[in-house]
Design an enzyme around this catalytic site. Structure first.
Site, PDB file in Angstrom:
ATOM      1  N   ASP A  34      30.626  46.787 -53.362  1.00  0.00           N
ATOM      2  CA  ASP A  34      30.056  45.628 -52.670  1.00  0.00           C
ATOM      3  C   ASP A  34      30.242  44.330 -53.441  1.00  0.00           C
ATOM      4  O   ASP A  34      29.708  43.296 -53.046  1.00  0.00           O
ATOM      5  CB  ASP A  34      28.567  45.857 -52.408  1.00  0.00           C
ATOM      6  CG  ASP A  34      27.796  46.107 -53.690  1.00  0.00           C
ATOM      7  OD1 ASP A  34      28.444  46.278 -54.746  1.00  0.00           O
ATOM      8  OD2 ASP A  34      26.548  46.129 -53.641  1.00  0.00           O
ATOM      9  N   GLY A  35      30.974  44.356 -54.569  1.00  0.00           N
ATOM     10  CA  GLY A  35      31.248  43.145 -55.325  1.00  0.00           C
ATOM     11  C   GLY A  35      30.341  42.917 -56.512  1.00  0.00           C
ATOM     12  O   GLY A  35      30.540  41.938 -57.247  1.00  0.00           O
ATOM     13  N   GLU A  36      29.350  43.773 -56.750  1.00  0.00           N
ATOM     14  CA  GLU A  36      28.465  43.612 -57.893  1.00  0.00           C
ATOM     15  C   GLU A  36      29.203  43.948 -59.193  1.00  0.00           C
ATOM     16  O   GLU A  36      30.092  44.799 -59.212  1.00  0.00           O
ATOM     17  CB  GLU A  36      27.237  44.517 -57.750  1.00  0.00           C
ATOM     18  CG  GLU A  36      26.359  44.191 -56.562  1.00  0.00           C
ATOM     19  CD  GLU A  36      25.195  45.156 -56.435  1.00  0.00           C
ATOM     20  OE1 GLU A  36      25.120  46.088 -57.274  1.00  0.00           O
ATOM     21  OE2 GLU A  36      24.387  45.000 -55.514  1.00  0.00           O
ATOM     22  N   ARG A  87      30.433  19.610 -66.534  1.00  0.00           N
ATOM     23  CA  ARG A  87      30.556  18.224 -66.095  1.00  0.00           C
ATOM     24  C   ARG A  87      29.248  17.669 -65.543  1.00  0.00           C
ATOM     25  O   ARG A  87      29.074  16.447 -65.479  1.00  0.00           O
ATOM     26  CB  ARG A  87      31.667  18.120 -65.043  1.00  0.00           C
ATOM     27  CG  ARG A  87      33.045  18.105 -65.653  1.00  0.00           C
ATOM     28  CD  ARG A  87      34.139  18.169 -64.619  1.00  0.00           C
ATOM     29  NE  ARG A  87      34.315  19.519 -64.096  1.00  0.00           N
ATOM     30  CZ  ARG A  87      35.349  19.889 -63.330  1.00  0.00           C
ATOM     31  NH1 ARG A  87      36.263  19.005 -63.005  1.00  0.00           N
ATOM     32  NH2 ARG A  87      35.451  21.124 -62.902  1.00  0.00           N
ATOM     33  N   GLN A  88      28.338  18.530 -65.141  1.00  0.00           N
ATOM     34  CA  GLN A  88      27.015  18.065 -64.688  1.00  0.00           C
ATOM     35  C   GLN A  88      26.051  18.187 -65.863  1.00  0.00           C
ATOM     36  O   GLN A  88      25.254  19.116 -65.963  1.00  0.00           O
ATOM     37  CB  GLN A  88      26.531  18.893 -63.498  1.00  0.00           C
ATOM     38  CG  GLN A  88      27.296  18.597 -62.209  1.00  0.00           C
ATOM     39  CD  GLN A  88      26.740  19.382 -61.038  1.00  0.00           C
ATOM     40  OE1 GLN A  88      26.666  20.602 -61.071  1.00  0.00           O
ATOM     41  NE2 GLN A  88      26.349  18.680 -59.989  1.00  0.00           N
ATOM     42  N   HIS A 101      32.702  19.536 -72.881  1.00  0.00           N
ATOM     43  CA  HIS A 101      32.959  18.303 -72.130  1.00  0.00           C
ATOM     44  C   HIS A 101      32.142  17.144 -72.678  1.00  0.00           C
ATOM     45  O   HIS A 101      32.595  15.989 -72.653  1.00  0.00           O
ATOM     46  CB  HIS A 101      32.640  18.524 -70.650  1.00  0.00           C
ATOM     47  CG  HIS A 101      33.000  17.371 -69.775  1.00  0.00           C
ATOM     48  ND1 HIS A 101      34.306  16.958 -69.582  1.00  0.00           N
ATOM     49  CD2 HIS A 101      32.229  16.517 -69.038  1.00  0.00           C
ATOM     50  CE1 HIS A 101      34.327  15.919 -68.770  1.00  0.00           C
ATOM     51  NE2 HIS A 101      33.082  15.634 -68.424  1.00  0.00           N
ATOM     52  N   ASP A 107      39.791   7.796 -70.191  1.00  0.00           N
ATOM     53  CA  ASP A 107      38.537   7.235 -69.688  1.00  0.00           C
ATOM     54  C   ASP A 107      37.704   6.794 -70.882  1.00  0.00           C
ATOM     55  O   ASP A 107      37.995   7.109 -72.033  1.00  0.00           O
ATOM     56  CB  ASP A 107      37.769   8.233 -68.812  1.00  0.00           C
ATOM     57  CG  ASP A 107      37.524   9.559 -69.518  1.00  0.00           C
ATOM     58  OD1 ASP A 107      37.789   9.651 -70.734  1.00  0.00           O
ATOM     59  OD2 ASP A 107      37.091  10.516 -68.854  1.00  0.00           O
ATOM     60  N   LYS A 122      38.622   3.531 -65.880  1.00  0.00           N
ATOM     61  CA  LYS A 122      38.834   3.934 -64.484  1.00  0.00           C
ATOM     62  C   LYS A 122      37.531   3.808 -63.701  1.00  0.00           C
ATOM     63  O   LYS A 122      36.435   3.962 -64.245  1.00  0.00           O
ATOM     64  CB  LYS A 122      39.356   5.370 -64.409  1.00  0.00           C
ATOM     65  CG  LYS A 122      38.404   6.422 -64.936  1.00  0.00           C
ATOM     66  CD  LYS A 122      39.020   7.806 -64.874  1.00  0.00           C
ATOM     67  CE  LYS A 122      38.063   8.856 -65.449  1.00  0.00           C
ATOM     68  NZ  LYS A 122      38.664  10.206 -65.421  1.00  0.00           N
ATOM     69  N   THR A 142      43.889  12.081 -62.312  1.00  0.00           N
ATOM     70  CA  THR A 142      43.629  11.013 -63.277  1.00  0.00           C
ATOM     71  C   THR A 142      44.738  10.921 -64.302  1.00  0.00           C
ATOM     72  O   THR A 142      45.183   9.816 -64.669  1.00  0.00           O
ATOM     73  CB  THR A 142      42.282  11.275 -63.973  1.00  0.00           C
ATOM     74  OG1 THR A 142      41.240  11.340 -62.993  1.00  0.00           O
ATOM     75  CG2 THR A 142      41.973  10.183 -64.968  1.00  0.00           C
TER      76      THR A 142
END
Length: 539
Positions: A255-257, A314-315, A348, A389, A419, A453
């Protein structure tokens, strides 16, 4: 008490002790027979032993008279005590029955104390088991090495016999086979020899040394495990460390577990789990969490996770209302599972290290160290390091300082591109800060996702007179059209690290070069395990 002992001794010598008196004291019949038949059945023994028997019997009889009615055990000094305590012993150090017979004490009342002590020292030096009892230590791996050597010799003999039978010859080793075996032993000797003391070993001693090394690979205090994130990188790290990858099943149910099973004993071991949280990000994170939980429940001493690429990074802060701080949430999940230490490559943002508690130290390795040697060997004309950046200026500055310090390049410039994004993944405008006219530019970033970018930054540099444009990034995600954009861009070459698994499309891209980060991670793991400095890797 002394007078009673003397009187009892005279009674024993003159055979005046009757069966009635002895039986009233509940002395065993075996001891009684031993006392009365001392002169008849043991006439050949010396008078010293007879005196010892008589004194022992007298002491037992006098003691029983003072204590009262009770049972006196057999006091025959010549009869060894066959009783043993049922204690748990180590089968590797406990003596065999033959050695137990050597350890039986022999009563000799005329032996000199000094002679006994000197003979005991000789016995301790001659017997390895007795030496271990005296405080010496044995290498338990020698036993496993001998077993491994015996098994290897047996398999080699079987292989020689099978080859001889295939050729129609007798199952004996011919001289060419012996020559090949000796050459192989010499090669192993050259690979193992690291000190002058090992250089004088015979081929047989080298075989035992090699078997010991192989045995220690399987039973040392360091264990490395890997998920399905980047198996190639894990195997490469194991080759640099000279150990084997831990046996574990990391798969999925119907089942994907996630299905995680560790097939090795990890109790009291230092375990390292190598798993980047790359796409598919959620599956890899779940595998990592379940592997850490499995090792923690299996009583591992310390668990260190090696994350070449940290997903959800990134968050790292709230840029707008009603959004999560995903980097902190993933850190709390790993900490809740019982992680003791984290090793990452080019996070990051540096504040991710603070998302873990003070009990979980984080080592953020600089992947730019791997790229310094590559770009330092290139013939660059007026090199300029460019940050795509504003947030990556510090990373580009460190890369520039590394080239200046290691390759004595004093004329390296630094530039930056500002940017403005219309939304996530879409860049609106880009402005260059710095001079790149007639220069070889190196764009330095931590990751390349869709390469939008990076390609636009290369166009801006070419428009401002750049001679050639290179790019370096630690993590090459290349999501969606990223690989095609790089292939069709104006950049000369894009260099990435193998923190993420490769693909046939990337290998077919002529502008893409992949460097290995395995030596850096292997050295970091070794330094942590050996309690050495990590900052020494960045000098």
């Amino acid at each position: 008490m002394q007078s009673a002992l003397l009187a009892t001794h005279r009674m024993v010598l003159t055979r005046r002790v009757s069966h009635t008196v002895l039986s009233s004291q509940k002395i065993s019949s075996r001891a009684l027979a031993s006392w009365h038949q001392t002169g008849e059945q043991q006439g050949a023994r010396s008078s010293v032993n007879d005196a010892a028997n008589s004194w022992t019997a007298a002491a037992a009889l006098a003691g029983s008279a003072l204590i009262g009615a009770g049972t006196v055990a057999a006091c025959d000094a010549n009869q060894p005590d066959k009783r043993r305590k049922f204690n748990v012993v180590d089968p590797l150090t406990f003596p065999t029955p033959d050695e137990e017979e050597d350890d039986q004490p022999q009563l000799d009342f005329d032996a000199d104390l000094n002679a006994a002590s000197s003979s005991q020292q000789e016995v301790n030096t001659s017997s390895p088991f007795k030496a271990s009892k005296a405080g010496g230590l044995k290498d338990p791996m020698t036993i496993y090495a001998k077993m491994a050597l015996k098994q290897a010799l047996k398999e080699e003999e079987q292989a020689v016999a099978a080859a001889a039978a295939a050729q129609g010859a007798t199952a004996q080793a011919t001289s060419p086979t012996e020559d090949r075996k000796n050459r192989r032993l010499e090669e192993q000797k050259g690979a193992i020899v690291k000190h002058d003391a090992l250089a004088n070993m015979t081929p047989e001693e080298m075989k035992i040394e090699e078997a010991t090394r192989k045995a220690k690979q399987h039973s040392g205090g360091l264990k490395l495990f890997s998920g399905n994130g980047n198996m190639a990188l894990s195997l490469e790290i194991c080759r640099y460390l000279g150990i084997n990858l831990g046996k574990a099943t990391v798969g999925k149910f119907a089942d994907g577990e996630c299905n995680v099973v560790v097939h090795e004993n990890v109790r009291g071991k230092d375990c390292y789990v190598i798993q980047p949280t790359c796409p598919p990000v959620n599956d890899n994170i779940m595998e990592l969490l379940l592997m850490v939980s499995t090792l923690r429940r299996a009583s591992a001493r310390r668990i260190t996770v090696v994350i070449p690429y940290y997903g959800y990074a990134r968050q790292d802060r709230k840029m707008q209302a009603r959004v999560p701080i995903s980097a902190a949430d993933v850190a709390r999940l790993m900490e809740a599972m019982g992680v003791d230490r984290v090793i990452a490559v080019d996070l990051h943002c540096g504040q991710i290290q603070g998302f873990f508690g003070p009990r979980v130290p984080v080592d953020n390795l600089d992947g730019g160290i791997v790229g310094l040697d590559y770009f330092g060997s290139k013939d660059l004309h007026n090199p300029v390091v460019v940050s795509p950046d504003a947030g990556g200026v510090y990373r580009a500055k460190k890369f520039k300082e590394g080239l200046m310090h290691k390759y004595d390049m004093q004329d390296i410039g630094l530039a930056m591109i500002v940017k403005q994004r219309a939304r996530a993944g879409l860049v609106d405008t880009m402005d260059l800060v710095g001079d790149v006219s007639n220069c070889d530019c190196i764009l330095v970033d931590d990751m390349i996702d869709t390469a939008g970018t990076l390609c636009k930054a290369a166009d801006v540099l070419i428009e401002n007179g750049a001679r050639r444009v290179f790019a370096f990034a630690s993590h090459g995600l290349l999501s969606g059209p990223g690989n095609d954009r790089i292939a069709n861009s104006k950049m000369e070459e894009v260099v990435i690290l193998n923190t993420l698994p490769t693909s046939p499309q990337r290998e077919a891209n002529e502008k893409l070069t992949m460097l290995s980060v395995a030596p850096l991670l292997a050295q970091a793991i070794f330094n942590i395990h050996a309690k050495k400095s990590i900052s020494a890797l960045f000098k």
